[in-house]
Design a protein around this motif. Structure first.
Motif, PDB file in Angstrom:
ATOM      1  N   SER A 111       0.856  -1.185   0.000  1.00 39.82           N
ATOM      2  CA  SER A 111       0.000   0.000   0.000  1.00 39.82           C
ATOM      3  C   SER A 111       0.892   1.234   0.000  1.00 39.82           C
ATOM      4  CB  SER A 111      -0.903  -0.009   1.234  1.00 39.82           C
ATOM      5  OG  SER A 111      -0.105   0.027   2.391  1.00 39.82           O
ATOM      6  N   ARG A 112       0.264   2.390  -0.238  1.00 42.96           N
ATOM      7  CA  ARG A 112       1.017   3.643  -0.233  1.00 42.96           C
ATOM      8  C   ARG A 112       0.285   4.705   0.571  1.00 42.96           C
ATOM      9  NH1 ARG A 112       2.713   6.933  -3.952  1.00 42.96           N
ATOM     10  NH2 ARG A 112       0.972   6.634  -5.340  1.00 42.96           N
ATOM     11  N   TYR A 113      -0.322   4.317   1.674  1.00 42.14           N
ATOM     12  CA  TYR A 113      -0.943   5.313   2.555  1.00 42.14           C
ATOM     13  C   TYR A 113      -0.938   4.771   3.976  1.00 42.14           C
ATOM     14  CZ  TYR A 113      -4.985   2.244   2.082  1.00 42.14           C
ATOM     15  OH  TYR A 113      -5.797   1.144   2.079  1.00 42.14           O
ATOM     16  N   ARG A 133      -2.480   4.930   7.811  1.00 44.32           N
ATOM     17  CA  ARG A 133      -3.710   5.297   8.530  1.00 44.32           C
ATOM     18  C   ARG A 133      -3.412   5.488  10.007  1.00 44.32           C
ATOM     19  NH1 ARG A 133      -5.655  -0.516   7.111  1.00 44.32           N
ATOM     20  NH2 ARG A 133      -3.612  -0.721   8.036  1.00 44.32           N
ATOM     21  N   ALA A 144      -1.096   9.675   5.967  1.00 42.85           N
ATOM     22  CA  ALA A 144      -1.281  10.136   4.590  1.00 42.85           C
ATOM     23  C   ALA A 144      -2.277  11.285   4.553  1.00 42.85           C
ATOM     24  CB  ALA A 144      -1.777   8.975   3.737  1.00 42.85           C
ATOM     25  N   ASP A 167      -0.790  14.669  -0.520  1.00 40.82           N
ATOM     26  CA  ASP A 167       0.443  13.929  -0.828  1.00 40.82           C
ATOM     27  C   ASP A 167       0.430  13.368  -2.251  1.00 40.82           C
ATOM     28  OD1 ASP A 167       1.033  14.367   1.787  1.00 40.82           O
ATOM     29  OD2 ASP A 167       0.744  12.297   2.464  1.00 40.82           O
ATOM     30  N   TYR A 168      -0.788  13.268  -2.841  1.00 42.81           N
ATOM     31  CA  TYR A 168      -0.910  12.520  -4.103  1.00 42.81           C
ATOM     32  C   TYR A 168      -1.199  13.426  -5.291  1.00 42.81           C
ATOM     33  CZ  TYR A 168      -1.184   8.915  -0.590  1.00 42.81           C
ATOM     34  OH  TYR A 168      -0.915   8.113   0.492  1.00 42.81           O
ATOM     35  N   LEU A 179      -2.866   3.451  -4.892  1.00 41.66           N
ATOM     36  CA  LEU A 179      -2.653   3.393  -3.439  1.00 41.66           C
ATOM     37  C   LEU A 179      -2.471   1.969  -2.942  1.00 41.66           C
ATOM     38  CD1 LEU A 179      -5.112   6.081  -2.057  1.00 41.66           C
ATOM     39  CD2 LEU A 179      -2.735   6.292  -2.736  1.00 41.66           C
ATOM     40  N   ASP A 227       3.972  -0.972   4.092  1.00 38.64           N
ATOM     41  CA  ASP A 227       3.499   0.224   3.403  1.00 38.64           C
ATOM     42  C   ASP A 227       4.713   0.985   2.885  1.00 38.64           C
ATOM     43  OD1 ASP A 227       0.980   2.274   3.250  1.00 38.64           O
ATOM     44  OD2 ASP A 227       2.870   3.341   3.564  1.00 38.64           O
ATOM     45  N   SER A 248       4.592   4.261   1.600  1.00 36.68           N
ATOM     46  CA  SER A 248       4.398   5.699   1.385  1.00 36.68           C
ATOM     47  C   SER A 248       5.509   6.535   2.020  1.00 36.68           C
ATOM     48  CB  SER A 248       3.036   6.148   1.907  1.00 36.68           C
ATOM     49  OG  SER A 248       2.929   5.898   3.279  1.00 36.68           O
TER      50      SER A 248
END
Ligand code: HEC
Ligand code: HEC
Length: 343
Positions: free
Chosen positions: A63-65, A67, A79, A83-84, A92, A100, A102
């Protein structure tokens, strides 16, 4: 009203377009977050890395976020929509088979990534990430550039820290093994050098240490601790040959605390990763004992003065007898009397 086939089709289309308007068109027209404080545009190399990331299905495992419920996994930053910005499409990912990514930028230097992408088991012997050697070195460099950009400006700060330490680490390595070890130990705070391993090297402790070593360290430092692991050809400086530490056992300096500090924090600028998030304190002491007993052939475990102790454990004495032949240059710290009273 009678339901005719025409009415059915019109109704279905209306329903479709209504949901399309609410779920796709409205957000596309209204959601334009401002760039976050850490956002920066990607370079053409990083964009090319992003394309490879999408093509090779990295998002099926990563993943790229981050929580709120990831704080206890060692998250660096939550995140934010900003950021995106300008990442289209923004992949994501929802699967977290791997960590992750991110904030992955700057966590490891480029040489670590070269070894890891070539075959993840070189640096992490238990990894289930596929090997990407087939992509070739130039694509691996693009993927590395992409990973190093994850985290935007925060990642850039971490990278500049890695680069700040890379030159002195490589220079020390070029001066030869002994000068390199002296330089490495000069970076360790004095309090840690003055601390022996508080745990005894009993068979169970050493067996735990061996398991940690083979699972986490053998890919770099080699199964026999000589620094000749499978990752070694990709790394500069190369992993340390632990048997050389024997020549650096000097008065007032202990092996246990030094090993603990280096394993916990890693060595910035080199491929040596930090293990403070992966290994609990006891496992770091155990693997330190294992390295000391099996590769250095000497342990100061249980000697005074002890550091962070195992507060309520019963008294024990050091069952390990170092070999008689110590190198002439090394004078050992005096052995402390065995403890008899429980702490
Ligand atoms: C089958 C699942 C899987 C796929 C596909 C996969 N990974 Fe991984 N990845 C993992 C696992 C598991 C780890 C943790 C163990 C390790 O470091 O090898 C990992 C670790 C990583 C790390 C190290 C993170 C860190 O800081 O420790 C990076 C970087 C990475 N992957 C990038 C990628 C990229 C880029 C791709 C696509 C080219 C990819 N991965 C594809 C499972 C996967
Ligand atoms: C990705 C490769 C890699 C992995 C995995 C790795 N190391 Fe290292 N390690 C290195 C490198 C490279 C150095 C040498 C840095 C230098 O010479 O500047 C190093 C240095 C060290 C040092 C410093 C010794 C000193 O005298 O200052 C210790 C201790 C150490 N590693 C222990 C471990 C242990 C224990 C593990 C497993 C828990 C481990 N390492 C995993 C690459 C690795």
């Amino acid at each position: 009203m009678k339901v005719t086939p025409a009415l059915l089709v019109i109704g279905a289309l209306l329903t479709f377009w209504a949901s399309m308007a609410i779920m796709v068109l409205l957000p596309a027209a209204t959601m334009h977050p401002a760039p976050s404080s850490t956002w920066r545009p990607w370079s053409s190399e990083e964009e090319a890395g992003n394309t490879l990331y999408v093509q090779n299905g990295c998002s099926y495992c990563h993943s790229r976020y981050i929580r709120t419920n990831d704080w206890d996994l060692g998250a660096e930053r939550l995140a934010e929509p900003g950021d995106y910005v300008a990442q289209e499409p923004s992949i994501l990912g929802t699967e977290r088979t791997g960590p992750d990514l991110s904030q992955a930028g700057g966590e490891h230097p480029d040489d670590w990534h070269l070894a890891h992408f070539t075959n993840p088991r070189y640096t992490r012997p238990q990894s289930l990430m596929p090997a990407w050697k087939f992509l070739g070195e130039s694509d691996i460099r693009l993927l590395t550039a992409y990973v190093q950009a994850q985290g935007g400006r925060d990642a850039d700060t971490r990278i500049s820290r890695q680069q700040r330490w890379r030159t002195p680490a490589q220079e020390a390595y070029a001066r030869g093994p002994d000068k390199n070890i002296e330089w490495l130990h000069d970076q360790v705070p004095h309090g840690w050098l003055a601390m022996p391993n508080p745990y005894p090297p009993l068979p169970a402790d050493l067996a735990r240490g061996e398991k940690v070593y083979q699972d986490q360290c053998a890919g770099c430092h080699g199964p026999i601790g000589d620094g000749q692991g499978l990752a070694a050809p990709y790394l500069n400086p190369v992993p340390l040959n632990f048997t050389l530490l024997r020549r650096h056992l000097t008065d007032g300096r202990y092996l246990g605390g030094m090993l603990y500090y280096q394993i916990m924090n890693g060595i910035t600028g080199t491929a040596m990763p930090y293990f403070k998030r992966d290994l609990e304190s006891e496992k770091i002491w155990d693997v330190s004992n294992y390295v000391a007993v099996y590769f250095v052939g000497y342990t100061d475990a249980t000697m005074e003065p002890r550091g962070i102790g195992a507060a309520y454990e019963p008294a024990w004495t050091n069952p390990y007898t170092p070999p008689q032949t110590q190198p002439a240059a090394a004078s050992q710290p005096a052995a402390a009397p065995a403890r008899t009273e429980p702490r």
